[in-house]
Motif scaffolding. Structure first.
Motif, PDB file in Angstrom:
ATOM      1  N   TYR A 139       0.737  -1.107  -0.436  1.00 41.58           N
ATOM      2  CA  TYR A 139       0.185  -0.073   0.211  1.00 41.58           C
ATOM      3  C   TYR A 139       0.832   1.028   0.285  1.00 41.58           C
ATOM      4  N   GLN A 143       1.369   4.003  -2.351  1.00 41.95           N
ATOM      5  CA  GLN A 143       1.779   5.799  -2.171  1.00 41.95           C
ATOM      6  C   GLN A 143       2.646   6.651  -3.160  1.00 41.95           C
ATOM      7  N   ILE A 239     -14.999   2.131   4.536  1.00 42.58           N
ATOM      8  CA  ILE A 239     -14.071   2.634   3.670  1.00 42.58           C
ATOM      9  C   ILE A 239     -13.332   4.193   3.348  1.00 42.58           C
ATOM     10  N   GLU A 240     -14.700   4.109   3.322  1.00 38.66           N
ATOM     11  CA  GLU A 240     -15.242   6.424   2.691  1.00 38.66           C
ATOM     12  C   GLU A 240     -14.601   6.761   4.080  1.00 38.66           C
ATOM     13  N   TRP A 242     -12.877   5.867   6.383  1.00 37.90           N
ATOM     14  CA  TRP A 242     -11.588   5.883   7.470  1.00 37.90           C
ATOM     15  C   TRP A 242     -10.292   6.426   6.513  1.00 37.90           C
ATOM     16  N   LYS A 243     -11.396   7.013   5.184  1.00 37.38           N
ATOM     17  CA  LYS A 243     -10.358   7.365   4.627  1.00 37.38           C
ATOM     18  C   LYS A 243      -9.743   8.777   5.192  1.00 37.38           C
ATOM     19  N   ASP A 244      -9.575   9.327   5.705  1.00 40.13           N
ATOM     20  CA  ASP A 244      -9.192  10.647   6.047  1.00 40.13           C
ATOM     21  C   ASP A 244      -8.389  10.235   7.163  1.00 40.13           C
ATOM     22  N   PRO A 247      -6.644   5.127   6.524  1.00 42.70           N
ATOM     23  CA  PRO A 247      -7.095   4.819   5.224  1.00 42.70           C
ATOM     24  C   PRO A 247      -6.776   3.127   5.907  1.00 42.70           C
ATOM     25  N   ASN A 280     -10.942   0.332  -4.976  1.00 43.71           N
ATOM     26  CA  ASN A 280     -10.473   1.379  -3.408  1.00 43.71           C
ATOM     27  C   ASN A 280      -9.084   0.992  -3.813  1.00 43.71           C
TER      28      ASN A 280
END
Ligand SMILES: Cc1ncc(COP(=O)(O)O)c(CNc2csc(C(=O)O)c2)c1O
Length: 460
Positions: A139, A143, A239-240, A242-244, A247, A280
C-alpha cells in the motif's frame, strides 16, 4: 488398513488422561486439553486416546490433519527424512540444496490460480501477521511510487519511535465473527470470542458485519440477498469513512468463518467484495487457514467463487502442515529482510506435504471430500427433519460441515454423549457443532457418525 468402528472402553476422558492432566497441570495450564492421545496406535480416521479408547475423529485435532493419523505414506516419508528432521535450517538464509525442488513439488503444486509466489511461516497467526505487513508495504509503495522512502526521509526516524509517517496510520478491515489468529495484529482482526481478546491492546481498525444467512437457504433467498447487500454497503461506507483518519490498506476474510460459527456467504457476495477492494485499490487477503487443503471439495474454498481477479494474498496453515501465504509478484520486496524470521517455518513439513499432495492426487481426495460431504449433509438433513427441535441450519461445503443446536446448554450435553459413543466432533460459535474429518472420511464413516447422532438425538 485402519480400525472399522469406534470402541470405547472407559469413560471419556478416561483415568489415564485424568492422571496425565494432573501431571501436566503442575507445569502449564491444561484447561484447553481434551484428551491425551496415543499417536502410535491412532490410525487415519481413528484417534486412540491414552486410555485405549478408539474414537472416530471427525475433527482431526483442530481441523489440522489432512490424511488423519499415521498414513503409511507419511510415516515412510518421515523415516526417510532423518537429516532434514535433525538439522532445522534458518530457511530464509540457509535453505537446503533441495529447497527449490521441494517448494515446487509441494506448495507450488497447490498454489491458488494467479498466485505463483509463496513464503512459509510457523503457523496461521504468523502467516497472517506477515501477510498484513506485506500488504502495508504494498500500500505504501503504491502511495509513494517507490518501495522505500528516500534515504534521510523523516520516516526513517519516526518509525523508530512508532510514530507516523514511518509507522503509518493505516488499517486492515476485518469482519465480525472472523478469526485470524492470537498474535497482536491478527488478534486485532479477530472477533469471535471475548476471551481471545480481553486485556490485549488492539489496533483501532474498522470491522464490518458478516452476513447472517437464514436457513434453509432455498426458503430465504430474497432476505439473504438483502442481508449480503447490506453488509457490502457497510464495507464501502467504512472504506470511505476511514479515508481521512486511518485509511484501509486491505481487508481480510475467511471463505467460511470457522471459529465464528461456520458462517457462510454466497459466491456472489465474495465476488462483489473482491471487486470493492479492487475498485478502492486496497489489498484482498483470503484467509484459508481452516478452509484450505481440499476439505471443502476444492483445493481452496475460494475456488468456488469464480473470481476474475485472484485474491492478492492467500494465507494457509493447519492441514497444509506448514503456515505461510501465496502472493503475486506485486508483493515481492527488494530487501530480503522485510518479511523474515529465523526459521520461516519448517521444511520437514513440506516434505510431508509433498507426500500428502501425492496421495490426494492419486486417490482423487478433493472429489471424495465433495462427494462424501454431500452424503453427510443429506444424512444430517434427514436427522434435522426427525429432530427439528434439536438440529437446525445444516450447512456445509464439501466436508466442512456444521449444524446448530440452538437450545441453550444442549450442545455441550450432545457433544459429550456423542464422545461417549466414540465419535469426536468440534463446536464453534455459540451454538454450532462442526465436522472437519480427514480426507479419508467415506460414506461408511459417515454412516457410523449419522447412526451415533441419531442415537444421541433420541436420548436428548
Ligand atoms: C481461519 C483461521 N485463521 C488463522 C488461524 C490461526 O492459526 P494458528 O495460529 O492457530 O495456526 C486459525 C486457527 N484456528 C483455530 C481454531 S481454535 C484456535 C484457537 O487459537 O483457539 C485457532 C483459523 O481458523
Amino acid at each position: 488398513d485402519e480400525y472399522n468402528k469406534p470402541e470405547v472402553i472407559t469413560e471419556v476422558p478416561g483415568p489415564e488422561t485424568k492422571k496425565l492432566l494432573k501431571e501436566t497441570d503442575a507445569i502449564q495450564n491444561t484447561r484447553a486439553v481434551s484428551l491425551f492421545c496415543d499417536f502410535e496406535k491412532s490410525k487415519i480416521n481413528y484417534l486412540v486416546d491414552a486410555d485405549g479408547n478408539k474414537l472416530l475423529d471427525c475433527f482431526q485435532q483442530i481441523s489440522s490433519l489432512p490424511l488423519g493419523y499415521n498414513h503409511p505414506a507419511i510415516l515412510e516419508r518421515s523415516i526417510q527424512s532423518a537429516a532434514i528432521m535433525a538439522n532445522r535450517p534458518a530457511l530464509g538464509s540457509f535453505p537446503s540444496k533441495d529447497f527449490p525442488r521441494l517448494i515446487k513439488n509441494s506448495l507450488l503444486r497447490a498454489s491458488p490460480s494467479g498466485l505463483d509466489q509463496v513464503v512459509t511461516m510457523a503457523c496461521g497467526s504468523c502467516a497472517n501477521e506477515n501477510a498484513y505487513k506485506s500488504l502495508f508495504f504494498w500500500y505504501m509503495r503504491n502511495q509513494r511510487g517507490e518501495e522505500l522512502p528516500v534515504m534521510g526521509d523523516e520516516a526513517f526516524i519516526s518509525c523508530m519511535k512508532n510514530q507516523p509517517p514511518g509507522s503509518p496510520e493505516l488499517s486492515i478491515l476485518s469482519f465480525d465473527g472472523g478469526f485470524h489468529g492470537r498474535t497482536l495484529g491478527a488478534l486485532s482482526t479477530t472477533h469471535s470470542k471475548p476471551i481471545h481478546k480481553l486485556d490485549v491492546p488492539a489496533f483501532d481498525w474498522p470491522t464490518a458485519p458478516f452476513p447472517k444467512l437464514k436457513y434453509p437457504l432455498e426458503e430465504h433467498e430474497r432476505e439473504n440477498a438483502e442481508e449480503e447487500a447490506r453488509c457490502l454497503a457497510v464495507v464501502e461506507d467504512l472504506i470511505e469513512q476511514w479515508k481521512d483518519t486511518r485509511p484501509v490498506a486491505g481487508m481480510v476474510i475467511e471463505p467460511i468463518q470457522a471459529e465464528g460459527g461456520d458462517n457462510h456467504a454466497s459466491d456472489d457476495f465474495f465476488r462483489k467484495l473482491r471487486n470493492i477492494a479492487t475498485k478502492n485499490k486496497i489489498g484482498f487477503i483470503c484467509d484459508e487457514v481452516q478452509t484450505g487443503m481440499a476439505i471443502t471439495g476444492r483445493m481452496w474454498a475460494h475456488d468456488y467463487w469464480g473470481l476474475e481477479t485472484p485474491p492478492d494474498i492467500v494465507t494457509f496453515a493447519k492441514k497444509m502442515l506448514s503456515g505461510g501465504y501465496y502472493f503475486s509478484d506485486e508483493f515481492r520486496w527488494k530487501d530480503g529482510y522485510r518479511v523474515y524470521n529465523t526459521w520461516m517455518g519448517e521444511p520437514i513439513k513440506l516434505v510431508l506435504l509433498e507426500k500428502v499432495l501425492d496421495v490426494v492426487k492419486e486417490q482423487d481426495l478433493v472429489f471424495q471430500a465433495e462427494n462424501t460431504g454431500h452424503y453427510v449433509v443429506n444424512g444430517l438433513r434427514q436427522l434435522e427433519k426427525m429432530f427439528p427441535e434439536l438440529l437446525s441450519a445444516i450447512r456445509g461445503r464439501g466436508m466442512f460441515i456444521a449444524a446448530d443446536i440452538t437450545e441453550a446448554g444442549k450442545r455441550e450435553t450432545f457433544v459429550k454423549k456423542l464422545l461417549q459413543k466414540g465419535v469426536l466432533l468440534g463446536v464453534c460459535g455459540d451454538h454450532s457443532i462442526r465436522l472437519r474429518p480427514s480426507l479419508f472420511f467415506t460414506p461408511a464413516h459417515a454412516d457410523i457418525l449419522l447412526d451415533k447422532v441419531e442415537e444421541t438425538a433420541r436420548e436428548m
